[in-house]
Design a protein around this motif. Sequence first.
Motif, short mmCIF file in Angstrom:
data_model
loop_
_atom_site.label_atom_id
_atom_site.label_comp_id
_atom_site.label_asym_id
_atom_site.label_seq_id
_atom_site.Cartn_x
_atom_site.Cartn_y
_atom_site.Cartn_z
N THR A 53 0.86 -1.19 0.00
CA THR A 53 0.00 0.00 0.00
C THR A 53 0.89 1.24 0.00
O THR A 53 1.61 1.49 0.96
CB THR A 53 -0.92 0.02 1.23
OG1 THR A 53 -1.75 -1.13 1.19
CG2 THR A 53 -1.81 1.27 1.22
N LEU A 57 -2.65 6.54 -2.63
CA LEU A 57 -3.69 5.51 -2.68
C LEU A 57 -4.44 5.49 -4.00
O LEU A 57 -5.26 4.60 -4.23
CB LEU A 57 -4.66 5.71 -1.50
CG LEU A 57 -4.04 5.59 -0.10
CD1 LEU A 57 -5.06 5.89 0.99
CD2 LEU A 57 -3.43 4.20 0.11
N LYS A 60 -2.38 1.46 -7.54
CA LYS A 60 -2.32 0.12 -6.93
C LYS A 60 -1.10 -0.62 -7.49
O LYS A 60 -1.19 -1.26 -8.52
CB LYS A 60 -3.59 -0.68 -7.28
CG LYS A 60 -4.89 -0.02 -6.83
CD LYS A 60 -5.37 -0.57 -5.50
CE LYS A 60 -6.60 0.16 -5.00
NZ LYS A 60 -6.28 1.50 -4.45
N GLY A 341 -1.79 7.47 4.10
CA GLY A 341 -1.81 7.79 2.67
C GLY A 341 -3.08 8.51 2.24
O GLY A 341 -4.03 8.65 3.01
N ARG A 342 -3.04 8.98 1.02
CA ARG A 342 -4.18 9.68 0.43
C ARG A 342 -4.24 9.34 -1.05
O ARG A 342 -3.23 8.99 -1.65
CB ARG A 342 -3.98 11.20 0.53
CG ARG A 342 -4.38 11.79 1.86
CD ARG A 342 -3.99 13.25 1.90
NE ARG A 342 -2.57 13.39 2.17
CZ ARG A 342 -1.86 14.47 1.93
NH1 ARG A 342 -2.40 15.52 1.40
NH2 ARG A 342 -0.57 14.51 2.20
N ALA A 343 -5.42 9.50 -1.65
CA ALA A 343 -5.54 9.34 -3.11
C ALA A 343 -5.57 10.74 -3.69
O ALA A 343 -6.44 11.54 -3.34
CB ALA A 343 -6.81 8.57 -3.45
#
Length: 496
Positions: A53, A57, A60, A341-343
Amino acid sequence: MKQFFLCHLLCVALLTAQAQCVTPTETALSSCLTKAGVRNIVDTDKSWAQETTPFQLRLKPDPAVIAFPTTRDQIAAALRCAVDNHAKVSCIGGDHSFAAFAFGKPGTLAINLGAFNRIVSFKEGEKGLFTFEGGIRVGPAAKWLWDNHGRHFPHVRAGHVGLTGSACGGGFGSTTRFLGTTLDTIEEVEYMAYNGTVIKATTSTNSDVVWGTKGGGPSLGVILTMTIRTWKPTFQRAVNFTLDVGDVDLEVGTKALLTLQDYALTQAPDEWAIRWKLTSPPFSGVGYYYGDPAKFDQIMQPLMLKMPSGTKLTKDEYDFFQLDSYVAPGLDQPNGGDSPGRAFYVQSLTLTADKPFTHDLATTLYKYTTYAFKREDMKKSGYLDLWGGTTRNIKDTESAFIHGNNLWLIRWQADAVKNWPADGVDYLKNQMLPFEKALRDAGYPLRGYVNYPDTQLTPPEWKERLYDGNFDRLQDIKRSIDPMGVFTSHDQSIPV
Ligand SMILES: Cc1cc2nc3c(=O)[nH]c(=O)nc-3n(C[C@H](O)[C@H](O)[C@H](O)COP(=O)(O)OP(=O)(O)OC[C@H]3O[C@@H](n4cnc5c(N)ncnc54)[C@H](O)[C@@H]3O)c2cc1C
Ligand SMILES: *[C@@H]1O[C@H](CO)[C@@H](O)[C@H](O)[C@H]1NC(C)=O
Ligand SMILES: *[C@@H]1O[C@H](CO)[C@@H](O)[C@H](O)[C@H]1NC(C)=O
């Protein structure tokens, strides 16, 4: 990808041993590593999801195998396994790449350098040379240096970020205007090349490799140790401040930015830093001053006289390291703290002092990014970090990454509120195009930032924006140290 789904279907359907979900290359790599005594995991391992991970984010990663070497011999063994199985290699440092580059493209052998997190040495002297292992994070390194020697190095704004990774791509922080980025402080690097040979590079021996590290390090090999220059604060205390123009209209906001820029180009001491928000309105920013705190009001005076009326200035003063820990959360925490984390999707551009913001350019940037942003499923974020300062003395040719005479680091980004929206990247990309066009129309080159990689750039685009005229030299260095392209593992790795 297809193979991946097939595998999982097979698993679910047959409820068989998990080993059947692993591709032949993965099996070969994994058993080679196991035979060599290197702990490793494949995608059937229960820790796989966690270990793969990324901070980013939105992406993948799908590496073949993750290896966890604990000695140099084990790194060498892992490299041999990769070469024998024609796998690419990438290193996992702090795993904070905005593009999840630490994992490489699918099929990569990702080497987790978590065990290589020691301080190696510190040498008293003007340069205060500080050597650490390739897997250490910014926090523990900065804290050790402060606690033991009362010194500092310019670093990123989060303690959990990998020090080596962030140094290779820049390492812009609140002391960058007068100390440079971490990249600018690199003096020595020790690599393990693809064939297990250890190569030591200094500013006098293999100096090309040091030059290439500054922007292209991850493409050259495994960085075992790095040595950087450090600095002893002149003043025990430092100032942080907030400059708030308020909820004014675009015209006033643009003028405020141009006023700041003019101050930066003509009067601001190099020890003065500001991070101006690009999410305006309201127009505001936070800054730092590392000169004599008693002179702060005086140095701000000429700026305050010219800022739009109603601009509010507030300041605080702290001990140096305490403020540094506010700048970079986690700096004083074990292992640099934690950052979930962050997207998100980030784009970055830089402007040089000889081609600064004009009224038109600033208006265009604001108008098409922050003013045009109308989304509920993403949260906008963006900064105009004042660079300038001592970069005025840096030439583009001094390091692989071009940053000579940089004045602004522009960052435009949005983070997913929940899940990353399918059209998020295109939406944000389209927001930057008018500004990029305006730059080109004005005869400005497009320049970017390695540590804020734009995943949508084509190879010709990132080559030009990050390396420009230095690219061929960087590629020559790459060919001499990694002739088979073992470390060409992600989309913006240097090809052979
Ligand atoms: C919360 C947060 C805050 C940030 N703040 C800033 C900031 O203020 N200023 C700034 O400039 N940047 C900042 N960044 C960006 C950061 O500098 C980059 O993402 C950097 O690449 C992270 O390095 P890493 O080692 O943590 O990440 P990784 O993803 O592990 O590594 C990044 C790249 O370096 C390679 N690498 C890492 N270690 C080694 C090694 N020992 N040998 C060979 N290759 C290696 C990896 O393979 C990968 O290609 C921030 C990022 C985050 C997530
Ligand atoms: C200075 O930093 C501290 C800690 O982050 C913060 O609480 C404070 O508001 C800042 N002061 C100003 C004036 O911005
Ligand atoms: C390993 O590769 C490096 C870089 O290409 C080279 O200098 C060195 O001679 C090689 N070592 C061996 C043992 O072949």
